[in-house]
Design an enzyme around this catalytic site. Structure first.
Site, PDB file in Angstrom:
ATOM      1  N   ASP A 488       0.807  -1.220   0.000  1.00  0.00           N
ATOM      2  CA  ASP A 488       0.000   0.000   0.000  1.00  0.00           C
ATOM      3  C   ASP A 488       0.838   1.267   0.000  1.00  0.00           C
ATOM      4  OD1 ASP A 488      -2.159  -1.682   0.150  1.00  0.00           O
ATOM      5  OD2 ASP A 488      -2.514  -1.389   2.281  1.00  0.00           O
ATOM      6  N   GLN A 685       3.032  -9.461  12.329  1.00  0.00           N
ATOM      7  CA  GLN A 685       3.041  -8.756  11.042  1.00  0.00           C
ATOM      8  C   GLN A 685       4.433  -8.314  10.636  1.00  0.00           C
ATOM      9  OE1 GLN A 685       2.459  -4.437  10.512  1.00  0.00           O
ATOM     10  NE2 GLN A 685       0.365  -4.973   9.898  1.00  0.00           N
TER      11      GLN A 685
END
Length: 798
Positions: A488, A685
């Site tokens: 992103d 993550q």
């Protein structure tokens, strides 16, 4: 430094030192009634939505990190000394206080010992129910009688919406109320509004709390009275100033708490039990009925046994025994359980996520299927269909699916500016994997609506996904990045071209061709292969940078991931996906994976890109907002680590694949947990890279795409046992020093026993395959040759 160990037989992680580097958490409940709990009993509970229907308050990123929570305080009536049944919140000195926490599958048990008093506290949500149990057992292990008082504690929200409750205080402080009704707390938000028992969502909120096992001698309902305005959870005013006395005050405004006192007299060796039931609904509509049926210690024990049996049966779908016990703990219990939790909650509820993503993130959820397919099998079909109906008629997707309100066929079509280029391409991993696992070939012909209008077969949905990207290409013929590709932070511009997405489209076209051939639709297969040939030419023309593949080309002409850039020269994803997609030539595959190792490998995993960004403008790379060496700015993004593992396995490099896998595998840090900080039993993550002074510390545990891909890559690539429509493919790619491994696997209603031997110290290549003693050609164990209990024996190349 070690703080605990794996108990795989019990499906538990056992924390033997309570002073973990950070609070280590677990999940309770279901997608209806959810809860999070730490080894200190910190955490919160909610109904369906952690953002809009939270009823136990929690303050993220406070100090300590996991308060408030669900506590039992104990107080000695003789001398006034007090402590908690978990080390925190009181935090007695550890030379006098012992504590062990056993995090299990949707339950947590904490035992403690202090001054000859032993406690055992068990927390869980019964299957299919809308309440939770807190069961406390108190034992006098000393040689003299003891008089104790035990106090429950939790802090309720005044408003179910997280931000309204914590920030709009001029409103939320004045809408909560608690009444004691026939021995049960009735907790209310908007108490003067009519309550609809058929609609227990949102406002007005109604909850109930009941203590059984001992008589409640007193209670407190307002935080200001129990904790005090100058006290703390560690030093409540009620104990330090008021000698343990409670006021029996029924709160009408301010901050609501659930404190109920029970008094216990214990002879030497005697035990007493107390239990809390806390749930959704009012006493009249839910509470009294629930207590009548479930309010006994016998029923509590039976429900815990039922809960364990449910979860253990799911995790029993695949059991392995390899030379690496830590690898086994992840595959057999924690990676599998982590994948199931992530599948349930997507990215909506944890100690860090607070419902900001209130729903199922589209691309996250579609990838999450990979980790749970062999565990849930047909049980995941409805969720898979839900996500397919989140695709719109043009082939793109709604970014977030709200499962409780999603209306296929009538959802608004997103604006062009919000489409992400990779959303529906993950179906080419998830859907065939489901079909191969279940044998449900007819799924491709099931008709499902699009989100906005129209309908198509599942195969039609897949074709539309490909057409979405093929219809949106840039000047070089590669798919446009649109609002975002996987990364992103890359600001490609809407018409910039993503090589990562190009590889995904190529992979999808190949999968689509295989499915079409299987269904007897040769025209569809020819269409896909023709498009793939055209795409291959475009990729080869612009994407090879000499020693690796670039990431993308921006609409403004910026080339991402080229040796000509000072920052962000090379990315992990495009090297791995060049191999996974089959696009790279053999020489390119060898060279790009070498470059990936040379530039990106660290002891803690592969960095997403290198070098990190410092001077690159945000209009080109938004990752520059992060410190160097974390997240998208050259951090170790753990999600794509498995793609590197898979790529090395496809190339036959088992030693390298295993090295990459262990570099980020949580259990590999169990004996040095201070390096990683977070739970050594779940994936995260992101991890700080070596360019950052926090190197090795991992962040954002539990809810991450890392977990599904890690389980998938371990089982189907390293161990190499892959389901296909016609049987099980046995294609391991293991470390050369492994003498072999064993696996027990459920498949199509059978339990199969797989034994792999590696007498010559190879990584990959099955020389001989036997099924129940009979040699079969190739490395596919055909379905027709298998039966319940079959033994599959594979010997790697000599």
């Amino acid at each position: 430094m070690q703080f605990g160990h794996f108990d795989d037989d019990a499906y538990e992680y056992v924390i033997t030192r309570p002073d973990t580097p950070r609070p280590w958490s677990n999940y309770l409940g279901s997608t209806e009634y959810g809860a999070i709990i730490t080894n200190h009993a910190g955490g919160y509970s909610f109904y369906r939505s952690a953002l809009n229907q939270r009823f136990l308050r929690f303050r993220s990123n406070s100090v300590p990190l996991d308060q408030p929570g669900r506590y039992f305080y104990l107080r000695d009536q003789a001398d006034g000394d007090f402590w908690s049944a978990t080390w925190q919140p009181v935090g007695k000195p550890l030379d006098r206080y012992e504590s062990t926490c056993r995090h299990g599958t949707a339950y947590t048990v904490v035992t403690s010992k202090y001054r000859d008093i032993e406690t055992e506290t068990t927390y869980f949500v019964p299957l299919g129910q809308l309440f939770e149990y807190w069961r406390l057992k108190v034992t006098n292990t000393g040689n003299k009688p003891r008089k104790l008082s035990a106090y429950t504690f939790c802090e309720f929200t005044n408003q179910g919406n997280l931000f309204q409750d914590l920030t709009n205080l001029q409103y939320s402080l004045f809408i909560g109320k608690i009444e004691m009704r026939d021995g049960m707390f009735h907790i209310m938000s908007h108490p003067n509004e009519a309550y609809d028992p058929q609609n227990i969502t949102g406002e007005p909120g109604r909850y109930w709390m009941k203590v059984f096992g001992a008589e409640v001698s007193a209670f407190e309902t307002m935080r200001e009275n129990f904790v005090g305005n100058y006290g703390s959870y560690a030093m409540p005013k009620a104990f330090t100033s008021d000698a343990g006395r409670l006021t029996n005050f029924e709160a009408a405004g301010e901050n609501l708490v659930g404190v109920q006192q029970v008094d216990l007299e214990l002879q030497p060796g005697e035990s007493r039990q107390v239990c809390v039931m806390l749930g959704v609904g009012s006493p009249e509509t839910h509470g009294f009925e629930a207590v009548a049926e479930f309010g006994s210690f016998e029923r509590c024990a039976a429900e815990l046994s039922k809960l364990k049996a449910h979860w253990h049966s799911l995790l029993g779908s695949i059991r392995v025994k390899t030379p690496d016990a830590e690898f086994d703990s992840m595959v057999n219990v924690w990676n599998a359980y982590n994948a199931l939790v992530c599948y349930a909650w997507s990215r909506s509820a944890s100690l860090l996520y607070n419902g900001e993503r209130d729903g199922l993130g589209f691309r996250d959820t579609v990838q999450d299927f990979l980790g749970v397919t062999p565990l849930l099998k047909e049980k995941m079909k409805d969720r898979l269909k839900l996500m397919l109906t989140g695709q719109v008629a043009n082939g793109g997707a709604i970014p977030v699916i709200k499962p409780f309100s999603h209306k296929p066929g009538s959802e608004p079509t997103p604006e062009d500016e919000v489409y992400r280029s990779d959303d529906c391409l993950w179906f080419f991993n998830a859907v065939p994997n489901y079909v191969a696992e279940t044998g449900d070939l007819g799924f491709y012909d099931e008709v499902l609506p699009y989100a906005d209008n129209g309908e198509a077969t599942v195969l039609g949905h897949l074709r539309r996904a490909l057409e979405f990207n093929l219809e949106r290409t840039g000047k070089n013929g590669l798919p446009c990045g649109l609002a975002a590709d996987w990364n992103d932070c890359c600001k490609l511009g809407y018409y910039g071209e993503s090589v990562m997405v190009a590889f995904q489209v190529r992979f999808g076209l190949g999968v689509y061709a295989e499915i079409s051939e299987r269904l007897g639709r040769s025209d569809e297969a020819r269409w896909a292969l023709g498009k793939r040939e055209t795409l291959d030419a475009a990729i080869q023309k612009i994407a090879w940078d000499g020693e690796w593949f670039i990431w993308a080309t921006g609409a403004d002409g910026t080339i991402y991931g080229t040796h000509r850039m000072a920052e962000g020269k090379i990315y992990i994803n495009t090297q791995a996906w060049a191999v996974i997609s089959g696009c790279a030539t053999p020489e390119q595959a060898r060279q790009c994976m070498k470059s990936m190792k040379d530039h990106l490998a660290t002891p803690y995993g592969l960095t997403l890109c290198a070098p990190p960004f410092k001077d690159t403008p945000r209009k080109v790379m938004d990752g520059v907002v992060f410190n160097a060496g974390i997240k998208e700015n050259g951090g170790i993004f753990n999600h794509p680590q498995s793609w590197a593992v898979m790529a090395e396995c496809l190339l036959g490099n088992g030693d390298q694949a295993y090295e990459y896998y262990r570099a980020y595998m949580p259990a590999a840090y169990n004996t040095r947990a201070e390096v990683r900080d977070v739970e050594p039993y779940v994936h995260t993550q992101t991890t700080y890279a070596t360019v950052n002074p926090n190197a090795g510390k991992s962040r954002v545990p539990w809810l991450t795409g890392t977990t599904s891909w890690s389980y998938h890559s371990a089982v189907q690539y390293i161990l190499g046992v892959r389901p296909e429509l016609d049987g099980l493919r046995i294609d391991p790619c293991i470390a050369s020093d492994w003498p072999g491994f064993e696996m027990q696997r459920e498949f199509r209603g059978m339990v199969l026993n797989i034994k792999v031997s590696n007498p010559s110290g190879k990584c990959r290549g099955v020389a001989e395959l036997r099924i129940d003693g009979k040699v079969v050609s190739g490395n596919l164990a055909p379905l027709k040759a298998l039966s319940d209990g079959s033994v599959i024996e594979a010997t790697l190349t000599g």
